[in-house]
Design a protein around this motif. Structure first.
Motif, PDB file in Angstrom:
ATOM      1  N   ASP A  48     -10.456  11.623  -0.485  1.00 54.40           N
ATOM      2  CA  ASP A  48     -11.565  11.274  -1.372  1.00 54.40           C
ATOM      3  C   ASP A  48     -12.466  10.178  -0.817  1.00 54.40           C
ATOM      4  O   ASP A  48     -13.624  10.088  -1.186  1.00 54.40           O
ATOM      5  N   VAL A  49     -11.918   9.329   0.049  1.00 54.82           N
ATOM      6  CA  VAL A  49     -12.655   8.143   0.494  1.00 54.82           C
ATOM      7  C   VAL A  49     -12.594   8.030   2.008  1.00 54.82           C
ATOM      8  O   VAL A  49     -11.540   8.114   2.600  1.00 54.82           O
ATOM      9  N   THR A  50     -13.740   7.815   2.626  1.00 52.75           N
ATOM     10  CA  THR A  50     -13.815   7.544   4.055  1.00 52.75           C
ATOM     11  C   THR A  50     -14.711   6.334   4.249  1.00 52.75           C
ATOM     12  O   THR A  50     -15.750   6.227   3.615  1.00 52.75           O
ATOM     13  N   VAL A  51     -14.287   5.427   5.117  1.00 53.42           N
ATOM     14  CA  VAL A  51     -15.056   4.210   5.360  1.00 53.42           C
ATOM     15  C   VAL A  51     -15.336   4.111   6.852  1.00 53.42           C
ATOM     16  O   VAL A  51     -14.429   4.229   7.670  1.00 53.42           O
ATOM     17  N   ASN A  52     -16.590   3.891   7.201  1.00 52.46           N
ATOM     18  CA  ASN A  52     -16.984   3.691   8.590  1.00 52.46           C
ATOM     19  C   ASN A  52     -17.569   2.293   8.695  1.00 52.46           C
ATOM     20  O   ASN A  52     -18.600   2.008   8.088  1.00 52.46           O
TER      21      ASN A  52
ATOM     22  N   LEU B 174       0.804  -1.224   0.000  1.00 49.80           N
ATOM     23  CA  LEU B 174       0.000   0.000   0.000  1.00 49.80           C
ATOM     24  C   LEU B 174       0.836   1.272   0.000  1.00 49.80           C
ATOM     25  O   LEU B 174       0.285   2.364  -0.072  1.00 49.80           O
ATOM     26  N   SER B 175       2.160   1.145   0.077  1.00 54.30           N
ATOM     27  CA  SER B 175       2.994   2.333   0.231  1.00 54.30           C
ATOM     28  C   SER B 175       2.882   3.287  -0.958  1.00 54.30           C
ATOM     29  O   SER B 175       2.997   4.485  -0.806  1.00 54.30           O
ATOM     30  N   GLU B 176       2.621   2.754  -2.152  1.00 58.53           N
ATOM     31  CA  GLU B 176       2.493   3.591  -3.337  1.00 58.53           C
ATOM     32  C   GLU B 176       1.038   3.868  -3.706  1.00 58.53           C
ATOM     33  O   GLU B 176       0.760   4.494  -4.713  1.00 58.53           O
ATOM     34  N   SER B 177       0.100   3.373  -2.896  1.00 60.67           N
ATOM     35  CA  SER B 177      -1.319   3.493  -3.239  1.00 60.67           C
ATOM     36  C   SER B 177      -1.908   4.853  -2.907  1.00 60.67           C
ATOM     37  O   SER B 177      -2.976   5.194  -3.386  1.00 60.67           O
ATOM     38  N   GLY B 178      -1.241   5.605  -2.049  1.00 58.10           N
ATOM     39  CA  GLY B 178      -1.794   6.883  -1.625  1.00 58.10           C
ATOM     40  C   GLY B 178      -2.811   6.744  -0.510  1.00 58.10           C
ATOM     41  O   GLY B 178      -3.449   7.706  -0.114  1.00 58.10           O
ATOM     42  N   LEU B 179      -2.979   5.536   0.018  1.00 61.10           N
ATOM     43  CA  LEU B 179      -3.945   5.303   1.089  1.00 61.10           C
ATOM     44  C   LEU B 179      -3.254   5.336   2.443  1.00 61.10           C
ATOM     45  O   LEU B 179      -2.134   4.887   2.593  1.00 61.10           O
ATOM     46  N   THR B 180      -3.941   5.852   3.420  1.00 61.96           N
ATOM     47  CA  THR B 180      -3.474   5.832   4.801  1.00 61.96           C
ATOM     48  C   THR B 180      -4.525   5.122   5.619  1.00 61.96           C
ATOM     49  O   THR B 180      -5.697   5.474   5.553  1.00 61.96           O
ATOM     50  N   ILE B 181      -4.129   4.132   6.396  1.00 60.75           N
ATOM     51  CA  ILE B 181      -5.087   3.369   7.181  1.00 60.75           C
ATOM     52  C   ILE B 181      -4.845   3.637   8.662  1.00 60.75           C
ATOM     53  O   ILE B 181      -3.732   3.503   9.148  1.00 60.75           O
ATOM     54  N   ILE B 182      -5.903   3.995   9.351  1.00 55.19           N
ATOM     55  CA  ILE B 182      -5.842   4.251  10.787  1.00 55.19           C
ATOM     56  C   ILE B 182      -6.802   3.275  11.432  1.00 55.19           C
ATOM     57  O   ILE B 182      -7.967   3.204  11.057  1.00 55.19           O
TER      58      ILE B 182
ATOM     59  N   LEU C   2     -12.096  -4.774   0.283  1.00 51.10           N
ATOM     60  CA  LEU C   2     -12.147  -3.316   0.378  1.00 51.10           C
ATOM     61  C   LEU C   2     -10.844  -2.697  -0.113  1.00 51.10           C
ATOM     62  O   LEU C   2     -10.842  -1.767  -0.913  1.00 51.10           O
ATOM     63  N   LEU C   3      -9.722  -3.231   0.352  1.00 53.15           N
ATOM     64  CA  LEU C   3      -8.438  -2.683  -0.051  1.00 53.15           C
ATOM     65  C   LEU C   3      -8.199  -2.851  -1.546  1.00 53.15           C
ATOM     66  O   LEU C   3      -7.703  -1.930  -2.199  1.00 53.15           O
ATOM     67  N   ASN C   4      -8.563  -3.990  -2.097  1.00 45.83           N
ATOM     68  CA  ASN C   4      -8.412  -4.188  -3.544  1.00 45.83           C
ATOM     69  C   ASN C   4      -9.256  -3.180  -4.316  1.00 45.83           C
ATOM     70  O   ASN C   4      -8.798  -2.611  -5.310  1.00 45.83           O
ATOM     71  N   ALA C   5     -10.475  -2.958  -3.861  1.00 49.03           N
ATOM     72  CA  ALA C   5     -11.349  -1.990  -4.529  1.00 49.03           C
ATOM     73  C   ALA C   5     -10.768  -0.580  -4.442  1.00 49.03           C
ATOM     74  O   ALA C   5     -10.800   0.177  -5.428  1.00 49.03           O
ATOM     75  N   LEU C   6     -10.210  -0.232  -3.298  1.00 45.45           N
ATOM     76  CA  LEU C   6      -9.635   1.103  -3.142  1.00 45.45           C
ATOM     77  C   LEU C   6      -8.373   1.284  -3.984  1.00 45.45           C
ATOM     78  O   LEU C   6      -8.154   2.354  -4.564  1.00 45.45           O
ATOM     79  N   VAL C   7      -7.562   0.248  -4.079  1.00 44.87           N
ATOM     80  CA  VAL C   7      -6.367   0.321  -4.918  1.00 44.87           C
ATOM     81  C   VAL C   7      -6.775   0.490  -6.379  1.00 44.87           C
ATOM     82  O   VAL C   7      -6.197   1.306  -7.106  1.00 44.87           O
ATOM     83  N   GLN C   8      -7.783  -0.253  -6.815  1.00 49.33           N
ATOM     84  CA  GLN C   8      -8.271  -0.120  -8.186  1.00 49.33           C
ATOM     85  C   GLN C   8      -8.847   1.279  -8.427  1.00 49.33           C
ATOM     86  O   GLN C   8      -8.634   1.874  -9.487  1.00 49.33           O
ATOM     87  N   PHE C   9      -9.555   1.810  -7.437  1.00 45.58           N
ATOM     88  CA  PHE C   9     -10.092   3.172  -7.529  1.00 45.58           C
ATOM     89  C   PHE C   9      -8.958   4.172  -7.710  1.00 45.58           C
ATOM     90  O   PHE C   9      -9.003   5.039  -8.573  1.00 45.58           O
ATOM     91  N   ARG C  10      -7.924   4.013  -6.907  1.00 45.64           N
ATOM     92  CA  ARG C  10      -6.778   4.925  -6.960  1.00 45.64           C
ATOM     93  C   ARG C  10      -6.080   4.838  -8.318  1.00 45.64           C
ATOM     94  O   ARG C  10      -5.706   5.844  -8.903  1.00 45.64           O
TER      95      ARG C  10
END
Length: 94
Positions: A63-67, A45-53, A79-87
């Motif tokens: 752009d994306v928030t998940v609750n 995920l380091s190059e995906s632009g996603l930050t997970i807390i 979920l992560l695969n979908a977000l990577v594809q979105f990115r």
């Protein structure tokens, strides 16, 4: 006195000899010891632009928030695969 040392190949062979459950347990234990940045890098995920807390409210990026609340059938990998594809699609459209 004989000095023994373990090579990276020795470690790989030992890991390959473990059952799936033993590998998962060991990897989960070791992943917890890594920093958030290292975990993201290991998971690709380091190059995906996603930050997970971690927690009940996760802000992935601007752009994306998940609750997620009490989701017994939740599949984080999907979920992560979908977000990577979105990115990726966002980058390709620019």
């Amino acid at each position: 006195m004989e000095v023994k040392y373990v090579t990276l190949d020795d470690v790989r062979r030992m890991l390959d000899s473990l059952s799936k459950e033993e590998k998962e347990s060991l990897l989960a234990e070791q992943m917890k010891k890594l920093s958030a940045e290292s975990r993201a890098q290991v998971l690709g995920l380091s190059e995906s632009g996603l930050t997970i807390i971690t927690g009940s409210f996760i802000s992935l990026n601007s752009d994306v928030t998940v609750n997620i609340q009490n989701a017994s059938g939740f599949e984080p990998e999907a979920l992560l695969n979908a977000l990577v594809q979105f990115r990726k699609s966002e980058r390709e459209s620019k």
